[in-house]
Motif scaffolding. Structure first.
Motif, PDB file in Angstrom:
ATOM      1  N   TYR A  36       0.849  -1.178   0.000  1.00 39.12           N
ATOM      2  CA  TYR A  36       0.000   0.000   0.000  1.00 39.12           C
ATOM      3  C   TYR A  36       0.893   1.239   0.000  1.00 39.12           C
ATOM      4  O   TYR A  36       2.010   1.220   0.533  1.00 39.12           O
ATOM      5  CB  TYR A  36      -0.893   0.046   1.242  1.00 39.12           C
ATOM      6  CG  TYR A  36      -2.051  -0.914   1.218  1.00 39.12           C
ATOM      7  CD1 TYR A  36      -1.896  -2.226   1.648  1.00 39.12           C
ATOM      8  CD2 TYR A  36      -3.299  -0.509   0.759  1.00 39.12           C
ATOM      9  CE1 TYR A  36      -2.975  -3.109   1.629  1.00 39.12           C
ATOM     10  CE2 TYR A  36      -4.375  -1.380   0.739  1.00 39.12           C
ATOM     11  CZ  TYR A  36      -4.199  -2.678   1.174  1.00 39.12           C
ATOM     12  OH  TYR A  36      -5.259  -3.539   1.151  1.00 39.12           O
ATOM     13  N   GLN A  38       0.806   5.528   0.830  1.00 47.04           N
ATOM     14  CA  GLN A  38       0.069   6.643   1.442  1.00 47.04           C
ATOM     15  C   GLN A  38       0.765   7.932   1.066  1.00 47.04           C
ATOM     16  O   GLN A  38       1.845   8.251   1.585  1.00 47.04           O
ATOM     17  CB  GLN A  38       0.013   6.476   2.956  1.00 47.04           C
ATOM     18  CG  GLN A  38      -0.847   7.494   3.672  1.00 47.04           C
ATOM     19  CD  GLN A  38      -0.933   7.220   5.170  1.00 47.04           C
ATOM     20  OE1 GLN A  38      -0.009   6.687   5.764  1.00 47.04           O
ATOM     21  NE2 GLN A  38      -2.046   7.571   5.772  1.00 47.04           N
ATOM     22  N   GLU A  42      -3.357  11.911   2.178  1.00 45.46           N
ATOM     23  CA  GLU A  42      -4.337  11.012   1.566  1.00 45.46           C
ATOM     24  C   GLU A  42      -4.409   9.683   2.315  1.00 45.46           C
ATOM     25  O   GLU A  42      -3.572   9.385   3.167  1.00 45.46           O
ATOM     26  CB  GLU A  42      -3.972  10.749   0.103  1.00 45.46           C
ATOM     27  CG  GLU A  42      -3.952  12.016  -0.760  1.00 45.46           C
ATOM     28  CD  GLU A  42      -3.658  11.700  -2.213  1.00 45.46           C
ATOM     29  OE1 GLU A  42      -3.278  12.640  -2.946  1.00 45.46           O
ATOM     30  OE2 GLU A  42      -3.788  10.534  -2.617  1.00 45.46           O
ATOM     31  N   GLY A  43      -5.442   8.903   2.003  1.00 46.27           N
ATOM     32  CA  GLY A  43      -5.578   7.586   2.600  1.00 46.27           C
ATOM     33  C   GLY A  43      -4.677   6.567   1.929  1.00 46.27           C
ATOM     34  O   GLY A  43      -4.091   6.832   0.886  1.00 46.27           O
ATOM     35  N   LEU A  44      -4.583   5.405   2.516  1.00 48.65           N
ATOM     36  CA  LEU A  44      -3.794   4.328   1.922  1.00 48.65           C
ATOM     37  C   LEU A  44      -4.439   3.877   0.619  1.00 48.65           C
ATOM     38  O   LEU A  44      -5.656   3.769   0.504  1.00 48.65           O
ATOM     39  CB  LEU A  44      -3.714   3.121   2.859  1.00 48.65           C
ATOM     40  CG  LEU A  44      -2.603   3.095   3.888  1.00 48.65           C
ATOM     41  CD1 LEU A  44      -2.914   4.067   5.007  1.00 48.65           C
ATOM     42  CD2 LEU A  44      -2.422   1.698   4.453  1.00 48.65           C
TER      43      LEU A  44
ATOM     44  N   VAL B   4     -13.418   6.731   0.189  1.00 50.89           N
ATOM     45  CA  VAL B   4     -13.824   6.702   1.588  1.00 50.89           C
ATOM     46  C   VAL B   4     -13.386   8.019   2.231  1.00 50.89           C
ATOM     47  O   VAL B   4     -12.234   8.426   2.085  1.00 50.89           O
ATOM     48  CB  VAL B   4     -13.189   5.513   2.326  1.00 50.89           C
ATOM     49  CG1 VAL B   4     -13.533   5.552   3.808  1.00 50.89           C
ATOM     50  CG2 VAL B   4     -13.659   4.197   1.701  1.00 50.89           C
ATOM     51  N   GLN B   6     -13.361  10.616   5.786  1.00 55.29           N
ATOM     52  CA  GLN B   6     -13.426  10.651   7.241  1.00 55.29           C
ATOM     53  C   GLN B   6     -13.615  12.089   7.681  1.00 55.29           C
ATOM     54  O   GLN B   6     -13.083  13.020   7.087  1.00 55.29           O
ATOM     55  CB  GLN B   6     -12.134  10.100   7.867  1.00 55.29           C
ATOM     56  CG  GLN B   6     -12.059   8.599   7.908  1.00 55.29           C
ATOM     57  CD  GLN B   6     -10.832   8.087   8.614  1.00 55.29           C
ATOM     58  OE1 GLN B   6      -9.999   7.418   8.015  1.00 55.29           O
ATOM     59  NE2 GLN B   6     -10.708   8.398   9.908  1.00 55.29           N
ATOM     60  N   ILE B  93      -7.761   5.518  11.443  1.00 54.95           N
ATOM     61  CA  ILE B  93      -8.024   5.314  10.015  1.00 54.95           C
ATOM     62  C   ILE B  93      -9.120   4.275   9.852  1.00 54.95           C
ATOM     63  O   ILE B  93      -9.111   3.248  10.537  1.00 54.95           O
ATOM     64  CB  ILE B  93      -6.756   4.828   9.281  1.00 54.95           C
ATOM     65  CG1 ILE B  93      -5.615   5.855   9.428  1.00 54.95           C
ATOM     66  CG2 ILE B  93      -7.037   4.564   7.814  1.00 54.95           C
ATOM     67  CD1 ILE B  93      -4.297   5.363   8.874  1.00 54.95           C
ATOM     68  N   PHE B 109     -10.737  -0.228   1.013  1.00 54.41           N
ATOM     69  CA  PHE B 109     -10.466   1.145   0.593  1.00 54.41           C
ATOM     70  C   PHE B 109     -10.380   2.003   1.850  1.00 54.41           C
ATOM     71  O   PHE B 109     -11.251   1.938   2.716  1.00 54.41           O
ATOM     72  CB  PHE B 109     -11.552   1.641  -0.357  1.00 54.41           C
ATOM     73  CG  PHE B 109     -11.601   0.845  -1.629  1.00 54.41           C
ATOM     74  CD1 PHE B 109     -12.430  -0.252  -1.743  1.00 54.41           C
ATOM     75  CD2 PHE B 109     -10.788   1.177  -2.700  1.00 54.41           C
ATOM     76  CE1 PHE B 109     -12.454  -1.011  -2.906  1.00 54.41           C
ATOM     77  CE2 PHE B 109     -10.805   0.428  -3.868  1.00 54.41           C
ATOM     78  CZ  PHE B 109     -11.636  -0.676  -3.965  1.00 54.41           C
ATOM     79  N   PHE B 110      -9.338   2.801   1.923  1.00 55.25           N
ATOM     80  CA  PHE B 110      -9.015   3.493   3.151  1.00 55.25           C
ATOM     81  C   PHE B 110      -9.400   4.964   3.116  1.00 55.25           C
ATOM     82  O   PHE B 110      -9.287   5.635   2.082  1.00 55.25           O
ATOM     83  CB  PHE B 110      -7.515   3.376   3.434  1.00 55.25           C
ATOM     84  CG  PHE B 110      -7.099   2.004   3.850  1.00 55.25           C
ATOM     85  CD1 PHE B 110      -6.864   1.018   2.902  1.00 55.25           C
ATOM     86  CD2 PHE B 110      -6.967   1.688   5.191  1.00 55.25           C
ATOM     87  CE1 PHE B 110      -6.507  -0.267   3.289  1.00 55.25           C
ATOM     88  CE2 PHE B 110      -6.594   0.406   5.578  1.00 55.25           C
ATOM     89  CZ  PHE B 110      -6.371  -0.567   4.633  1.00 55.25           C
ATOM     90  N   GLY B 111      -9.840   5.457   4.275  1.00 53.42           N
ATOM     91  CA  GLY B 111     -10.052   6.872   4.435  1.00 53.42           C
ATOM     92  C   GLY B 111      -8.730   7.575   4.715  1.00 53.42           C
ATOM     93  O   GLY B 111      -7.707   6.919   4.949  1.00 53.42           O
ATOM     94  N   PRO B 112      -8.726   8.915   4.697  1.00 49.20           N
ATOM     95  CA  PRO B 112      -7.488   9.681   4.870  1.00 49.20           C
ATOM     96  C   PRO B 112      -7.024   9.769   6.315  1.00 49.20           C
ATOM     97  O   PRO B 112      -5.930  10.259   6.571  1.00 49.20           O
ATOM     98  CB  PRO B 112      -7.859  11.061   4.328  1.00 49.20           C
ATOM     99  CG  PRO B 112      -9.328  11.154   4.545  1.00 49.20           C
ATOM    100  CD  PRO B 112      -9.872   9.765   4.376  1.00 49.20           C
ATOM    101  N   GLY B 113      -7.854   9.321   7.250  1.00 45.86           N
ATOM    102  CA  GLY B 113      -7.427   9.342   8.641  1.00 45.86           C
ATOM    103  C   GLY B 113      -7.902  10.561   9.409  1.00 45.86           C
ATOM    104  O   GLY B 113      -8.224  11.608   8.827  1.00 45.86           O
TER     105      GLY B 113
END
Lengths: 110, 119
Positions: A36, A38, A42-44, B4, B6, B93, B109-113
């Motif tokens: 992954y 980052q 931004e998000g992963l 996604v 946050q 996150i 799928f990840f949010g930016p935290g």
């Protein structure tokens, strides 16, 4: 339990240099392996993945090969760009969860 | 696609107060959402897994009464840090797994935290 170990950063390279970020894993069974990325703020994002031994994942010039004999999944790129500056996480899937390495911060100098 | 979000991205609160963090899947329905915590220079640690309409499953060592998770709809999950203390300061996150046709099955799928600072 299952775990992922990746090289500590930060890693600083000049543009067009060759990149290797080492990643090894410990797992029971046959996990899928991931890298992954980052980017700042931004998000992963999933960069690439491999689901079985000897598979090679590739994306955006990055490659990694699933090596079962050495339990490794090293990330490589032949010529890095400034835009590749980010934090890179090696990860594996285990029982529908993802286990991450500690991340490696990569900085590319123009 | 597969975005996604946050909210908030950053929050500072006083010790003893509660803080709610929202995680939304913007263009897909998320059947499962995950909450992670990231310490400085450390990896992401899974805190809990939540499925829409059911109780969250917490990882060992995570206090379910401290970190309340609600996944009331297919596009929203919330994490509430109750009676926050300075040791709860961290980067939180979320990620989501969806069912829309353009999404690979089981890909997260990840949010930016969200950066939480408890004073």
């Amino acid at each position: 339990g299952d775990s992922v170990t990746q090289m500590e950063g930060p890693v600083t390279l000049s543009e067009e240099a060759f990149l290797t970020i080492n990643c090894t894993y410990t797992a029971t069974g046959y996990p899928s392996l991931f890298w992954y990325v980052q980017y700042p703020g931004e998000g992963l994002q999933l960069l690439l993945k491999a689901t079985k031994a000897d598979d090679k994942g590739s994306n955006k010039g990055f490659e990694a090969t699933y090596r079962k004999e050495t339990t490794s999944f090293h990330l490589e790129k032949g010529s890095v760009q400034v835009s590749d500056s980010a934090v890179y996480f090696c990860a594996l899937s285990s029982a529908s969860k993802i286990i991450f390495g500690s991340g490696t911060r990569l900085s590319i100098r123009p | 696609g597969a975005v996604v979000s946050q909210h908030p991205s950053r929050v500072i609160c006083k010790s003893g107060t509660s803080v709610k963090i929202e995680c939304r899947s913007l263009d897909f329905q998320a059947t499962t959402m995950f909450w992670y915590r990231q310490f400085p220079k450390k990896s992401l640690m899974l805190m809990a897994t939540s499925n829409e309409g059911s109780k969250a499953t917490y990882e060992q060592g995570v206090e379910k009464d401290k970190f309340l998770i609600n996944h009331a709809s297919l596009t929203l999950s919330t994490l509430t840090v109750t009676s926050a203390h300075p040791e709860d300061s961290s980067f939180y996150i979320c990620s989501a797994v969806g069912t829309s046709g353009f999404i690979s099955y089981n890909e997260q799928f990840f949010g930016p935290g969200t950066r939480l600072t408890v004073l």
